[in-house]
Write an enzyme that holds these catalytic residues in place. Structure first.
Site, short mmCIF file in Angstrom:
data_model
loop_
_atom_site.label_atom_id
_atom_site.label_comp_id
_atom_site.label_asym_id
_atom_site.label_seq_id
_atom_site.Cartn_x
_atom_site.Cartn_y
_atom_site.Cartn_z
N LYS A 80 0.88 -1.07 0.08
CA LYS A 80 0.07 0.04 -0.03
C LYS A 80 0.80 1.36 0.32
O LYS A 80 2.05 1.31 0.82
CB LYS A 80 -0.68 0.09 1.23
CG LYS A 80 -2.19 -0.99 1.22
CD LYS A 80 -2.79 -0.86 2.52
CE LYS A 80 -3.91 -1.75 2.74
NZ LYS A 80 -4.91 -1.45 1.78
N ARG A 131 -10.39 -11.27 2.55
CA ARG A 131 -11.41 -12.31 2.11
C ARG A 131 -10.82 -13.72 1.80
O ARG A 131 -11.28 -14.89 2.13
CB ARG A 131 -11.75 -11.90 0.39
CG ARG A 131 -10.79 -11.91 -0.46
CD ARG A 131 -11.13 -11.17 -1.92
NE ARG A 131 -11.22 -9.64 -1.45
CZ ARG A 131 -11.47 -8.63 -2.53
NH1 ARG A 131 -12.12 -9.14 -3.80
NH2 ARG A 131 -11.61 -7.30 -2.16
#
Ligand code: BES
Ligand code: MN
Ligand code: ZN
Length: 466
Positions: free
Chosen positions: A248, A322
Site C-alpha cells: 500500500k 477475503r
C-alpha cells in the site's frame, strides 16, 4: 464513569444539572426560561447548549440547557447524541458530578441515554505519559435501572473493542489476540499454524506467511442447554495490513492497525456475552494474522487452496481479508450453526460508497439482513444493504483456478461479497463491511477519532433479541 439512578436529580449536589429543551419550547426551569429563552433568545436547536450559573442558590452549581431539537423529530438516537454532547461539554468544564433532569423523556430511553454518556466518556490515553483527568466521575439520572445496566455492559464491550482497534500493531499481534480470547472465561480453542495446515486452510496461511508473528485461528464458544439458535460471528483479524507484496502507499497504510476491527468487535462481544446469559449458542471466530511483504510472502499468481477445496489465484495480495475469511467461513459452516455473520474492514470501495456513516451489509438471506439493519438502527449504528448479484463474480473468473481474489475495480464491496459467498454452504449468512465505520480519522457524533467498536452494539442487541 458511574451512572447512578436516583429519584430526584435536582436535589443532588452536583457541578452541573443538565436540563433538556425541545426547540422553541419552554424548559422545566424558570431561570432557564427567563434568561436563556426570553432574554438571550436561546432556541434549543439540536445539540446546542446554554450555561447558567446558580450562585450557590441551588444544590447544582450550574445549569446546562441541552437543545434536543424538534420534538416531533426526537428519538432515542437523538438523545444518545445529545447526552454525549452534554458530557463532552462537562468534560471541558472539568465537571466531576453531572446530574440530568430528563423531563418529558420516556424511561425506555434510558438505554440510549446511558450509551451516550459512556461512549462519550471513552478515551485512549494509555501511551500518554501525562494523562488528563478530565473525565466526569458520576452521572445522576432518573432512569430504568435494568436498561442502564444493559447499556453499561454493551458500552464496556464497545470500549474493549475500541481499545483493541486503537492498540498499535506492534502489541495487538495474532498471539496477543489469541491470549486475550483465552482470558475471556469461555471454552476457547486456538489452532496454531500446523493445525491450520492440517485443516487445509491454505488461503488464510498464505496471507500470514511473511510475518514474524505466527498466525492464530481462534474459536470461542458460548454455550447453553437447548439453545434457541446457534450463531457464529466471524471477525476479520488482520493485525496489520501492509498490502503484502502489492504494498500500500504510505497514506493508505497509516491506519492499517485497525484491520482487525472485526476481530476486536467479536472479542468485545464475547467478553460480555456471559453477563447477559442469552439462550443462544454463540461462536466467535477469528483468523488472526499479519499481511506483510518479504521473502516468504505469498505472491500475485500463486494459487491457493482453501479449506473447502476451492482454488484461488492471487491477483492482488492486498485483497487478503477475503482469503482469511474464506477459510473462517468454511470452518464456521461446518459447525452446524443456523446463522453466520462476518464483520470485516474489507474494502476501500465500501468506504467510498457509504463513507463513515454506514457499514455495508450483504448476504444470502433477506430476512437476516433486514433484521440486522433494523437492529442496527435501534442500536445507534447504520447498516446499508449492497447487492450481491452473481454478475459481480464475472471479474473474479480465473483462467487457471476456480477464482481470483480480485479483478474488476468497480463494485469492489459487492465483488468481495460474492467472493466470500463461494465459501458459504447451507447456512444463512450476512457479511458486514465495516471498512468505513470501524476507525474514524475525525470525531463523529458521540465517537472520538480512532476505533469505534463498530458492530458491537448491533450484534449484541441482535443476539439478545433472539
Ligand atoms: N483492509 C483493506 C480495506 C480497507 C481500506 C479498510 C480502507 C479500511 C480502510 C483491504 O484489505 C484492502 O486492502 N482492500 C483492497 C482490495 C483490492 C486490492 C481489491 C481495497 O479495498 O483497495
Ligand atoms: Mn488489504
Ligand atoms: Zn485488509
Amino acid at each position: 464513569m458511574e451512572i447512578r439512578v436516583v429519584e430526584n436529580t435536582k436535589n443532588i449536589e452536583s457541578d452541573i444539572l443538565v436540563i433538556n429543551m425541545f426547540e422553541e419550547c419552554q424548559t422545566s426551569n424558570d431561570l432557564a426560561n427567563q434568561y436563556a429563552i426570553d432574554e438571550d433568545g436561546f432556541k434549543g436547536k439540536f445539540g446546542e447548549t446554554y450555561l447558567l450559573p446558580t450562585y450557590g442558590k441551588e444544590p447544582y452549581r450550574k445549569v446546562l440547557i441541552l437543545g434536543l431539537g424538534k420534538k416531533e423529530e426526537f428519538n432515542p438516537n437523538k438523545l444518545r447524541e445529545a447526552v454525549a454532547k452534554a458530557i463532552k461539554k462537562a468534560m471541558q468544564m472539568e465537571a466531576k458530578k453531572v446530574a440530568f433532569s430528563l423531563d418529558g423523556i420516556e424511561f425506555d430511553y434510558s438505554e440510549q441515554f446511558t450509551m451516550g454518556a459512556l461512549i462519550a466518556d471513552y478515551k485512549f490515553d494509555k501511551y500518554k505519559s501525562e494523562k488528563k483527568d478530565n473525565g466526569v466521575k458520576e452521572v445522576y439520572v432518573q432512569a430504568n435501572p435494568a436498561l442502564v445496566n444493559k447499556a453499561e455492559i454493551i458500552a464496556t464491550a464497545m470500549s474493549f473493542a475500541r481499545n483493541l482497534s486503537n492498540e498499535p500493531a506492534q502489541f495487538a499481534t495474532p498471539e496477543e489476540l489469541a491470549a486475550i480470547a483465552c482470558d475471556l472465561g469461555l471454552e476457547t480453542k486456538i489452532y496454531d499454524k500446523e493445525e491450520c495446515e492440517k485443516m487445509g486452510m491454505g488461503a488464510f496461511l498464505a496471507v500470514g506467511r511473511a510475518s514474524i508473528h505466527e498466525p492464530k485461528f481462534i474459536h470461542m464458544k458460548y454455550q447453553v442447554d437447548n439453545p434457541k439458535k446457534r450463531i457464529a460471528i466471524i471477525g476479520k483479524g488482520i493485525c496489520f495490513d501492509s498490502g503484502g507484496l502489492d504494498i500500500k502507499p504510505a497514506s493508505s497504510m497509516a491506519t492499517m492497525k485497525d484491520d482487525m476491527s472485526g476481530a476486536a468487535a467479536v472479542l468485545g462481544i464475547m467478553s460480555v456475552i456471559k453477563e447477559f446469559h442469552p439462550q443462544v449458542e454463540v461462536h466467535g471466530i477469528i483468523a488472526a494474522c499479519e499481511n506483510m511483504p518479504g521473502g516468504k510472502a505469498y505472491k500475485p499468481g500463486d494459487i491457493l487452496t482453501a479449506k473447502n477445496g476451492k482454488t484461488i489465484e492471487v491477483d492482488n495480495t492486498d485483497a487478503e481479508g477475503r482469503l482469511t475469511l474464506a477459510d473462517a467461513l468454511c470452518y464456521a459452516c461446518e459447525l452446524g450453526v443456523d446463522e453466520v455473520i462476518d464483520m470485516a474492514t474489507l474494502t476501500g470501495a465500501c468506504m467510498v460508497a457509504l463513507g463513515t456513516q454506514a457499514a455495508g451489509i450483504m448476504g444470502n438471506d433477506e430476512e437476516l439482513i433486514r433484521n440486522l439493519i433494523s437492529t442496527a438502527e435501534r442500536s445507534g449504528e447504520r447498516f446499508w444493504q449492497l447487492p450481491l448479484w452473481e454478475e459481480y463474480f464475472d471479474g473474479l473468473k480465473s483462467e487457471v483456478a476456480d477464482m481470483k481474489n480480485s479483478g474488476n475495480r468497480w463494485g469492489g464491496a459487492s465483488s468481495a461479497g460474492v467472493f466470500l459467498q463461494k465459501f458459504v454452504k447451507d447456512v444463512k449468512w450476512a457479511h458486514i463491511d465495516i471498512a468505513g465505520t470501524a476507525f474514524l480519522e475525525k470525531p463523529q457524533k458521540e465517537l472520538i477519532a480512532g476505533g469505534t467498536g463498530a458492530g458491537v452494539r448491533t450484534l449484541l442487541n441482535y443476539i439478545l433479541e433472539q
